[in-house]
Scaffold this active site. Structure first.
Site, PDB file in Angstrom:
ATOM      1  N   ASP A   1      -4.243   2.541  -4.862  1.00  0.00           N
ATOM      2  CA  ASP A   1      -2.784   2.467  -4.704  1.00  0.00           C
ATOM      3  C   ASP A   1      -2.373   1.200  -3.955  1.00  0.00           C
ATOM      4  O   ASP A   1      -1.335   1.160  -3.301  1.00  0.00           O
ATOM      5  CB  ASP A   1      -2.266   3.706  -3.969  1.00  0.00           C
ATOM      6  CG  ASP A   1      -2.863   3.843  -2.569  1.00  0.00           C
ATOM      7  OD1 ASP A   1      -3.827   3.119  -2.259  1.00  0.00           O
ATOM      8  OD2 ASP A   1      -2.359   4.675  -1.788  1.00  0.00           O
TER       9      ASP A   1
ATOM     10  N   HIS B   1      -3.805  14.206 -11.279  1.00  0.00           N
ATOM     11  CA  HIS B   1      -4.002  12.769 -11.482  1.00  0.00           C
ATOM     12  C   HIS B   1      -3.074  12.190 -12.543  1.00  0.00           C
ATOM     13  O   HIS B   1      -2.761  10.992 -12.503  1.00  0.00           O
ATOM     14  CB  HIS B   1      -5.464  12.495 -11.849  1.00  0.00           C
ATOM     15  CG  HIS B   1      -6.402  12.673 -10.691  1.00  0.00           C
ATOM     16  ND1 HIS B   1      -6.602  11.701  -9.740  1.00  0.00           N
ATOM     17  CD2 HIS B   1      -7.169  13.730 -10.315  1.00  0.00           C
ATOM     18  CE1 HIS B   1      -7.464  12.133  -8.834  1.00  0.00           C
ATOM     19  NE2 HIS B   1      -7.822  13.357  -9.156  1.00  0.00           N
TER      20      HIS B   1
ATOM     21  N   ASP C   1       0.853  -1.187   0.000  1.00  0.00           N
ATOM     22  CA  ASP C   1       0.000   0.000   0.000  1.00  0.00           C
ATOM     23  C   ASP C   1       0.892   1.241   0.000  1.00  0.00           C
ATOM     24  O   ASP C   1       1.786   1.370   0.845  1.00  0.00           O
ATOM     25  CB  ASP C   1      -0.892  -0.043   1.248  1.00  0.00           C
ATOM     26  CG  ASP C   1      -1.842   1.135   1.323  1.00  0.00           C
ATOM     27  OD1 ASP C   1      -2.080   1.771   0.283  1.00  0.00           O
ATOM     28  OD2 ASP C   1      -2.341   1.418   2.426  1.00  0.00           O
TER      29      ASP C   1
ATOM     30  N   ASN D   1      -1.911  13.102  -5.951  1.00  0.00           N
ATOM     31  CA  ASN D   1      -3.081  13.489  -6.746  1.00  0.00           C
ATOM     32  C   ASN D   1      -3.563  14.891  -6.396  1.00  0.00           C
ATOM     33  O   ASN D   1      -3.946  15.671  -7.276  1.00  0.00           O
ATOM     34  CB  ASN D   1      -4.217  12.487  -6.528  1.00  0.00           C
ATOM     35  CG  ASN D   1      -4.016  11.199  -7.308  1.00  0.00           C
ATOM     36  OD1 ASN D   1      -3.380  11.188  -8.358  1.00  0.00           O
ATOM     37  ND2 ASN D   1      -4.554  10.109  -6.794  1.00  0.00           N
TER      38      ASN D   1
ATOM     39  N   ARG E   1      13.680  -5.330  -0.524  1.00  0.00           N
ATOM     40  CA  ARG E   1      14.188  -4.891  -1.823  1.00  0.00           C
ATOM     41  C   ARG E   1      13.173  -3.988  -2.517  1.00  0.00           C
ATOM     42  O   ARG E   1      13.537  -2.965  -3.111  1.00  0.00           O
ATOM     43  CB  ARG E   1      14.498  -6.117  -2.691  1.00  0.00           C
ATOM     44  CG  ARG E   1      15.174  -5.776  -4.012  1.00  0.00           C
ATOM     45  CD  ARG E   1      15.765  -7.024  -4.618  1.00  0.00           C
ATOM     46  NE  ARG E   1      14.739  -7.967  -5.025  1.00  0.00           N
ATOM     47  CZ  ARG E   1      14.913  -9.287  -5.075  1.00  0.00           C
ATOM     48  NH1 ARG E   1      16.065  -9.816  -4.704  1.00  0.00           N
ATOM     49  NH2 ARG E   1      13.941 -10.082  -5.471  1.00  0.00           N
TER      50      ARG E   1
END
Length: 226
Positions: A140, A110, A97, A105, A160
């Site tokens: 997202d 956007h 997330d 945004n 990573r």
């Protein structure tokens, strides 16, 4: 191709009509017309099948990132969960997330937000093994499926990913990050949405406590990892 086949049928019919014992022109015409109808029906069926296949692919793919969407993920996960039930290593599910993505945004528009999502999708692909799967779950949020892997190896991949994403955000002067939660799926578990709901809930709590940008390993209820 359609034109070539019709031309071939016409050429064969013309030769056939010049044979000494050829049937009447009316019968030959009906045979030729029937052959054309059969060929046309064959190509029409192929086109319909191709269109159906493309439509199904589109319905499973996120238009922006090219990753699987939520529907595609759930369909793919069915087979992966069945296979993991007999594997020596359980399937590892990651829930990623983005942190502070709304700020992108709100302040940059956007279009910039879309650019970020496309880049994150690319980064996730690059950090995973060829055997792994990544999907855009929505907004997202991204889900990653990692088969035949230990939790220690999964943690290494999560770090990573976090490093690569952090470096890209720094290079692009964006105050964002990524939080990742992951768990090993119990062999008897067949409901991916249930697993994701648990990981998402605990990851949300972790983000609230640490202001995001963290990695959290989750143990599902009644399941211990050795």
């Amino acid at each position: 191709v359609w034109g070539c086949l019709v031309a071939g049928v016409l050429a064969m019919a013309a030769r056939y009509l010049h044979l000494p014992n050829a049937v009447s022109p009316g019968t030959a015409f009906l045979s030729l017309f029937g052959a054309i109808i059969v060929i046309y029906a064959y190509f029409l069926m192929n086109r319909v099948e191709g269109a159906r296949h493309r439509s199904e692919q589109v319905s499973r793919t996120d238009a922006l990132t090219g990753l699987l969407n939520r529907r595609g993920l759930n369909e793919a996960a069915e087979g992966w969960l069945c296979a993991s039930a007999t594997s020596p290593h359980p399937l590892v599910v990651m829930f990623a997330d983005l942190d502070n993505f709304k700020m992108v945004n709100d302040t940059k528009g956007h279009a910039e937000g879309d650019r970020v999502l496309v880049q994150i999708a690319t980064t996730l692909r690059e950090c995973l093994r060829s055997s792994d799967l990544v999907a855009r779950y929505g907004g997202d949020e991204f889900v990653l499926l990692l088969p035949e892997i230990t939790l220690g190896e999964a943690a290494h991949i999560a770090r990573r990913i976090q490093t690569a994403v952090h470096d890209w955000f720094v290079d692009n002067a964006l105050s964002c990050g990524i939080s990742i939660g992951f768990t090993a799926v119990p062999p008897a578990e067949s409901d991916l949405e249930k697993v994701l709901a648990t990981v998402d809930h605990l990851l949300y709590r972790s983000k609230a406590e640490r202001a995001g940008n963290g990695i959290r390993q989750v143990e599902l209820p009644d399941y211990s990892v050795t």
